[in-house]
Design a protein around this motif. Sequence first.
Motif, PDB file in Angstrom:
ATOM      1  N   UNK A   1       8.837 -16.211  -7.603  1.00 39.84           N
ATOM      2  CA  UNK A   1       7.955 -15.199  -8.184  1.00 39.84           C
ATOM      3  C   UNK A   1       7.695 -14.103  -7.159  1.00 39.84           C
ATOM      4  N   UNK A   2       7.272 -12.956  -7.645  1.00 42.22           N
ATOM      5  CA  UNK A   2       6.825 -11.854  -6.794  1.00 42.22           C
ATOM      6  C   UNK A   2       5.381 -11.533  -7.142  1.00 42.22           C
ATOM      7  N   UNK A   3       4.571 -11.358  -6.130  1.00 39.65           N
ATOM      8  CA  UNK A   3       3.172 -11.004  -6.341  1.00 39.65           C
ATOM      9  C   UNK A   3       2.910  -9.674  -5.658  1.00 39.65           C
ATOM     10  N   UNK A   4       2.525  -8.666  -6.456  1.00 34.40           N
ATOM     11  CA  UNK A   4       2.305  -7.313  -5.945  1.00 34.40           C
ATOM     12  C   UNK A   4       0.816  -7.107  -5.674  1.00 34.40           C
ATOM     13  N   UNK A   5       0.503  -6.664  -4.460  1.00 40.33           N
ATOM     14  CA  UNK A   5      -0.872  -6.367  -4.077  1.00 40.33           C
ATOM     15  C   UNK A   5      -0.996  -4.881  -3.762  1.00 40.33           C
ATOM     16  N   UNK A   6      -2.078  -4.262  -4.193  1.00 43.15           N
ATOM     17  CA  UNK A   6      -2.349  -2.860  -3.900  1.00 43.15           C
ATOM     18  C   UNK A   6      -3.388  -2.811  -2.791  1.00 43.15           C
ATOM     19  N   UNK A   7      -3.025  -2.193  -1.677  1.00 36.65           N
ATOM     20  CA  UNK A   7      -3.854  -2.237  -0.470  1.00 36.65           C
ATOM     21  C   UNK A   7      -4.489  -0.880  -0.198  1.00 36.65           C
ATOM     22  N   UNK A   8      -5.793  -0.795  -0.403  1.00 33.66           N
ATOM     23  CA  UNK A   8      -6.539   0.426  -0.155  1.00 33.66           C
ATOM     24  C   UNK A   8      -7.967   0.226  -0.603  1.00 33.66           C
ATOM     25  N   UNK A   9      -8.801   1.246  -0.468  1.00 29.63           N
ATOM     26  CA  UNK A   9     -10.147   1.156  -1.026  1.00 29.63           C
ATOM     27  C   UNK A   9     -10.028   1.061  -2.539  1.00 29.63           C
ATOM     28  N   UNK A  10     -11.115   0.715  -3.211  1.00 32.20           N
ATOM     29  CA  UNK A  10     -11.009   0.541  -4.663  1.00 32.20           C
ATOM     30  C   UNK A  10     -10.633   1.857  -5.342  1.00 32.20           C
ATOM     31  N   UNK A  11     -11.121   2.970  -4.829  1.00 31.17           N
ATOM     32  CA  UNK A  11     -10.753   4.265  -5.410  1.00 31.17           C
ATOM     33  C   UNK A  11      -9.265   4.551  -5.195  1.00 31.17           C
ATOM     34  N   UNK A  12      -8.776   4.260  -4.000  1.00 29.77           N
ATOM     35  CA  UNK A  12      -7.359   4.476  -3.711  1.00 29.77           C
ATOM     36  C   UNK A  12      -6.487   3.572  -4.570  1.00 29.77           C
ATOM     37  N   UNK A  13      -6.882   2.306  -4.679  1.00 31.54           N
ATOM     38  CA  UNK A  13      -6.091   1.351  -5.467  1.00 31.54           C
ATOM     39  C   UNK A  13      -6.015   1.761  -6.931  1.00 31.54           C
ATOM     40  N   UNK A  14      -7.127   2.213  -7.454  1.00 34.13           N
ATOM     41  CA  UNK A  14      -7.162   2.646  -8.853  1.00 34.13           C
ATOM     42  C   UNK A  14      -6.236   3.844  -9.069  1.00 34.13           C
ATOM     43  N   UNK A  15      -6.271   4.802  -8.143  1.00 36.95           N
ATOM     44  CA  UNK A  15      -5.412   5.983  -8.238  1.00 36.95           C
ATOM     45  C   UNK A  15      -3.946   5.615  -8.073  1.00 36.95           C
ATOM     46  N   UNK A  16      -3.646   4.721  -7.122  1.00 40.41           N
ATOM     47  CA  UNK A  16      -2.266   4.297  -6.890  1.00 40.41           C
ATOM     48  C   UNK A  16      -1.693   3.623  -8.132  1.00 40.41           C
ATOM     49  N   UNK A  17      -2.479   2.778  -8.750  1.00 38.36           N
ATOM     50  CA  UNK A  17      -1.991   2.097  -9.950  1.00 38.36           C
ATOM     51  C   UNK A  17      -1.783   3.099 -11.086  1.00 38.36           C
ATOM     52  N   UNK A  18      -2.720   4.008 -11.258  1.00 41.15           N
ATOM     53  CA  UNK A  18      -2.635   4.999 -12.337  1.00 41.15           C
ATOM     54  C   UNK A  18      -1.381   5.852 -12.216  1.00 41.15           C
ATOM     55  N   UNK A  19      -1.043   6.266 -10.988  1.00 41.70           N
ATOM     56  CA  UNK A  19       0.093   7.147 -10.772  1.00 41.70           C
ATOM     57  C   UNK A  19       1.424   6.396 -10.643  1.00 41.70           C
ATOM     58  N   UNK A  20       1.352   5.084 -10.496  1.00 44.09           N
ATOM     59  CA  UNK A  20       2.576   4.281 -10.386  1.00 44.09           C
ATOM     60  C   UNK A  20       2.881   3.665 -11.750  1.00 44.09           C
ATOM     61  N   UNK A  21       3.400   4.475 -12.649  1.00 39.91           N
ATOM     62  CA  UNK A  21       3.575   4.034 -14.033  1.00 39.91           C
ATOM     63  C   UNK A  21       4.541   2.856 -14.171  1.00 39.91           C
ATOM     64  N   UNK A  22       5.421   2.696 -13.205  1.00 40.15           N
ATOM     65  CA  UNK A  22       6.358   1.566 -13.252  1.00 40.15           C
ATOM     66  C   UNK A  22       5.598   0.244 -13.207  1.00 40.15           C
ATOM     67  N   UNK A  23       4.451   0.233 -12.539  1.00 41.35           N
ATOM     68  CA  UNK A  23       3.659  -0.996 -12.427  1.00 41.35           C
ATOM     69  C   UNK A  23       3.005  -1.384 -13.745  1.00 41.35           C
ATOM     70  N   UNK A  24       2.849  -0.416 -14.639  1.00 43.16           N
ATOM     71  CA  UNK A  24       2.117  -0.673 -15.873  1.00 43.16           C
ATOM     72  C   UNK A  24       2.815  -1.685 -16.780  1.00 43.16           C
ATOM     73  N   UNK A  25       4.102  -1.853 -16.586  1.00 44.89           N
ATOM     74  CA  UNK A  25       4.844  -2.810 -17.412  1.00 44.89           C
ATOM     75  C   UNK A  25       4.772  -4.234 -16.878  1.00 44.89           C
ATOM     76  N   UNK A  26       4.211  -4.395 -15.676  1.00 53.63           N
ATOM     77  CA  UNK A  26       4.141  -5.725 -15.070  1.00 53.63           C
ATOM     78  C   UNK A  26       2.911  -6.484 -15.569  1.00 53.63           C
ATOM     79  N   UNK A  27       3.022  -7.797 -15.734  1.00 58.93           N
ATOM     80  CA  UNK A  27       1.857  -8.589 -16.113  1.00 58.93           C
ATOM     81  C   UNK A  27       0.776  -8.492 -15.039  1.00 58.93           C
TER      82      UNK A  27
END
Length: 259
Positions: free
Chosen positions: A127-153
Amino acid sequence: MDQDFIQFADEIVLGESVQRSSCSKCRRPERVCWCSYLPKVPVTINGKIIVLQHPDEEKRNLKTGPMLFHGMASGQCIIYYGKKFPSAKHEGLKEMLEEQYTYVLYPGPQSRSITTVSDIHPKGAPYNLVLIDGTWQQAKSMYFHSTFLHSLPQVSLPELGPSLYVIRTQPSEYCLSTVESAALAISIMEEDKSIVDTLVHPLKALCTFQLNYGAVEHQDKVTLLELGHYRKPVGKRTMKFLSAIDQRGCTLWIGIFIC
């Protein structure tokens, strides 16, 4: 202010007349190096941990991502830097994200408990486990702009007690550092509770070093606001986030990493 004190504490440890010598691995002054607290045998898992790190994290004097990287077997923790993923500079990342059983640790509305995911995950399957490393504001922005991640469970961590990272101010007492989040997630996926203590041992040492040289334990923002002790300006987005924690509990927000 925290960063200024950290610099000051390092100077106390070494003395003003002594030139600072830093560890080549953790980049901390040698007398407060946490490398000796890393596991003697690096943690080996049946998968990979993929850390997507905000560029600002690399600049921090205190960060826990390196503890995770050096605590795991070679090639099992991979760190990519940026604000949007994957991009052309992230060699091999897109291919890993496309692999079967790749999960992103993120508290979205469709998130499932990683305990549930572990129960139904095929035994022995990588398995692969993806972690987003930053402050909560940074993490939220990174996820929002990384649309490829949106398809991952999406997976989230179970509700736990306060973070061990007591020398940093967390949004709430239930927000965990990167190494703590990863250690807990790995221990659940691997069904091995001992992994948590093994991977967070350097974090405990780091906090002990800083407390011994004058640092103080920090309360979380929610508690400070409730007590009327939080003295920095609080924006509307921050208040909305903290209110969500207070109203719905912390489980949804565990996994928004602080460092």
